[in-house]
Scaffold this motif. Sequence first.
Motif, short mmCIF file in Angstrom:
data_model
loop_
_atom_site.label_atom_id
_atom_site.label_comp_id
_atom_site.label_asym_id
_atom_site.label_seq_id
_atom_site.Cartn_x
_atom_site.Cartn_y
_atom_site.Cartn_z
N GLN A 163 0.63 -1.25 -0.03
CA GLN A 163 -0.01 0.18 0.13
C GLN A 163 0.74 1.21 -0.03
OE1 GLN A 163 -2.50 -0.46 3.30
NE2 GLN A 163 -3.94 -1.93 2.33
N LEU A 164 1.93 1.21 0.89
CA LEU A 164 2.75 2.52 0.93
C LEU A 164 3.54 2.56 -0.54
CD1 LEU A 164 3.93 2.06 4.65
CD2 LEU A 164 2.84 3.96 3.81
N HIS A 165 3.97 1.40 -0.96
CA HIS A 165 4.73 1.72 -2.17
C HIS A 165 3.98 2.12 -3.35
CE1 HIS A 165 6.31 0.17 -6.06
NE2 HIS A 165 7.54 0.31 -5.61
N GLU A 166 2.58 1.59 -3.35
CA GLU A 166 1.84 2.28 -4.43
C GLU A 166 1.28 3.69 -4.13
OE1 GLU A 166 -1.54 -0.29 -4.27
OE2 GLU A 166 -0.86 -2.06 -5.22
N ALA A 167 1.13 4.15 -2.86
CA ALA A 167 1.03 5.61 -2.58
C ALA A 167 2.12 6.36 -3.01
CB ALA A 167 0.66 5.69 -1.21
N VAL A 168 3.38 5.87 -2.96
CA VAL A 168 4.61 6.70 -3.25
C VAL A 168 4.60 6.70 -4.76
CG1 VAL A 168 7.05 6.71 -3.39
CG2 VAL A 168 5.91 6.23 -1.19
N GLU A 169 4.38 5.77 -5.38
CA GLU A 169 4.16 5.65 -6.85
C GLU A 169 3.32 6.68 -7.42
OE1 GLU A 169 6.08 3.57 -9.23
OE2 GLU A 169 7.40 3.61 -7.56
N GLN A 170 2.14 6.83 -6.88
CA GLN A 170 1.22 7.80 -7.18
C GLN A 170 1.54 9.20 -6.99
OE1 GLN A 170 -1.35 6.74 -9.03
NE2 GLN A 170 -0.22 4.84 -9.12
N ASP A 171 2.46 9.41 -5.94
CA ASP A 171 2.93 11.03 -5.60
C ASP A 171 4.05 11.14 -6.41
OD1 ASP A 171 4.10 13.15 -4.45
OD2 ASP A 171 3.00 12.63 -2.54
N GLU A 172 3.90 12.11 -7.36
CA GLU A 172 5.02 12.30 -8.30
C GLU A 172 6.29 12.90 -7.74
OE1 GLU A 172 5.96 15.33 -12.12
OE2 GLU A 172 3.83 14.23 -11.91
N ILE A 173 5.98 13.80 -6.70
CA ILE A 173 6.92 14.31 -5.91
C ILE A 173 7.83 13.37 -5.13
CG2 ILE A 173 7.85 16.19 -4.14
CD1 ILE A 173 5.72 17.97 -5.31
N ALA A 174 7.04 12.72 -4.28
CA ALA A 174 7.61 11.71 -3.39
C ALA A 174 8.18 10.42 -4.25
CB ALA A 174 6.48 10.73 -2.62
N LYS A 175 7.95 9.79 -5.45
CA LYS A 175 8.27 9.09 -6.15
C LYS A 175 9.64 9.72 -6.73
CE LYS A 175 7.77 6.27 -10.40
NZ LYS A 175 9.11 5.87 -10.31
N ARG A 176 9.77 10.89 -7.21
CA ARG A 176 10.98 11.29 -7.69
C ARG A 176 12.22 11.55 -6.58
NH1 ARG A 176 10.10 16.93 -9.36
NH2 ARG A 176 8.33 15.93 -10.42
N MET A 177 11.75 12.01 -5.31
CA MET A 177 12.72 12.08 -4.27
C MET A 177 13.25 10.86 -3.93
SD MET A 177 10.57 14.54 -1.58
CE MET A 177 11.62 14.25 -0.31
N LEU A 178 12.28 9.84 -4.04
CA LEU A 178 12.78 8.32 -3.45
C LEU A 178 13.55 7.86 -4.69
CD1 LEU A 178 12.86 6.11 -1.45
CD2 LEU A 178 10.88 5.22 -2.57
N ASP A 179 13.37 7.94 -5.72
CA ASP A 179 14.06 7.69 -7.02
C ASP A 179 15.40 8.22 -7.02
OD1 ASP A 179 12.11 5.94 -7.93
OD2 ASP A 179 11.63 7.20 -9.69
N ASN A 180 15.74 9.37 -6.66
CA ASN A 180 16.93 10.05 -6.67
C ASN A 180 17.78 9.57 -5.66
OD1 ASN A 180 16.09 11.79 -8.89
ND2 ASN A 180 15.63 13.51 -7.60
N PHE A 181 17.08 9.22 -4.36
CA PHE A 181 17.74 8.86 -3.29
C PHE A 181 18.43 7.53 -3.52
CE2 PHE A 181 17.71 6.21 0.76
CZ PHE A 181 18.65 6.99 1.32
N ARG A 182 17.68 6.56 -4.20
CA ARG A 182 18.05 5.18 -4.26
C ARG A 182 18.90 5.14 -5.47
NH1 ARG A 182 12.43 2.32 -2.87
NH2 ARG A 182 13.05 2.08 -0.93
N GLN A 183 18.83 6.09 -6.33
CA GLN A 183 20.17 6.14 -7.42
C GLN A 183 21.38 6.93 -6.89
OE1 GLN A 183 19.85 5.07 -10.56
NE2 GLN A 183 22.04 5.36 -10.40
N LEU A 184 21.31 7.49 -5.80
CA LEU A 184 22.45 8.06 -5.12
C LEU A 184 23.13 6.94 -4.47
CD1 LEU A 184 24.42 10.46 -4.30
CD2 LEU A 184 22.71 11.10 -2.69
N GLN A 185 22.24 6.28 -3.59
CA GLN A 185 22.79 4.95 -2.92
C GLN A 185 23.19 3.89 -3.71
OE1 GLN A 185 18.92 3.74 -0.80
NE2 GLN A 185 20.11 3.99 1.18
#
Length: 117
Positions: free
Chosen positions: A26-48
């Motif tokens: 549920q949380l994953h789907e919610a983040v995927e639907q939130d463009e800003i949250a998704k971009r923030m998380l994608d950027n963080f994971r790419q940096l990691q």
Amino acid sequence: MSNVYDKAHELSRTIRESEEFQQLKQLHEAVEQDEIAKRMLDNFRQLQLNLLQKEQQGQVPTEQEITEAQKQMELVQQHEMISKLMAEEQRVSTLIGDVSKIITEPLEELYGVPDQE
């Protein structure tokens, strides 16, 4: 042998149906639907991932890269939905790690546990 595979598939279904996994989904789907949250998380994971690849190649991250990673971590932790997602990812990871330990017990009993340093 097929009984072992049947049990493994049953375990997989049980994990998918677990409260922990359902909450993570549920949380994953919610983040995927939130463009800003998704971009923030994608950027963080790419940096990691970039830092991990550097370490695996024997390179030391620069001070700037470390500072950027810390800033990104603080930023994603301040986002409530991402913070909850990351906490739930940790919870599911712990669950799967515990299950893995249980599954490997027969081998540990047979061969013993390697000395831990």
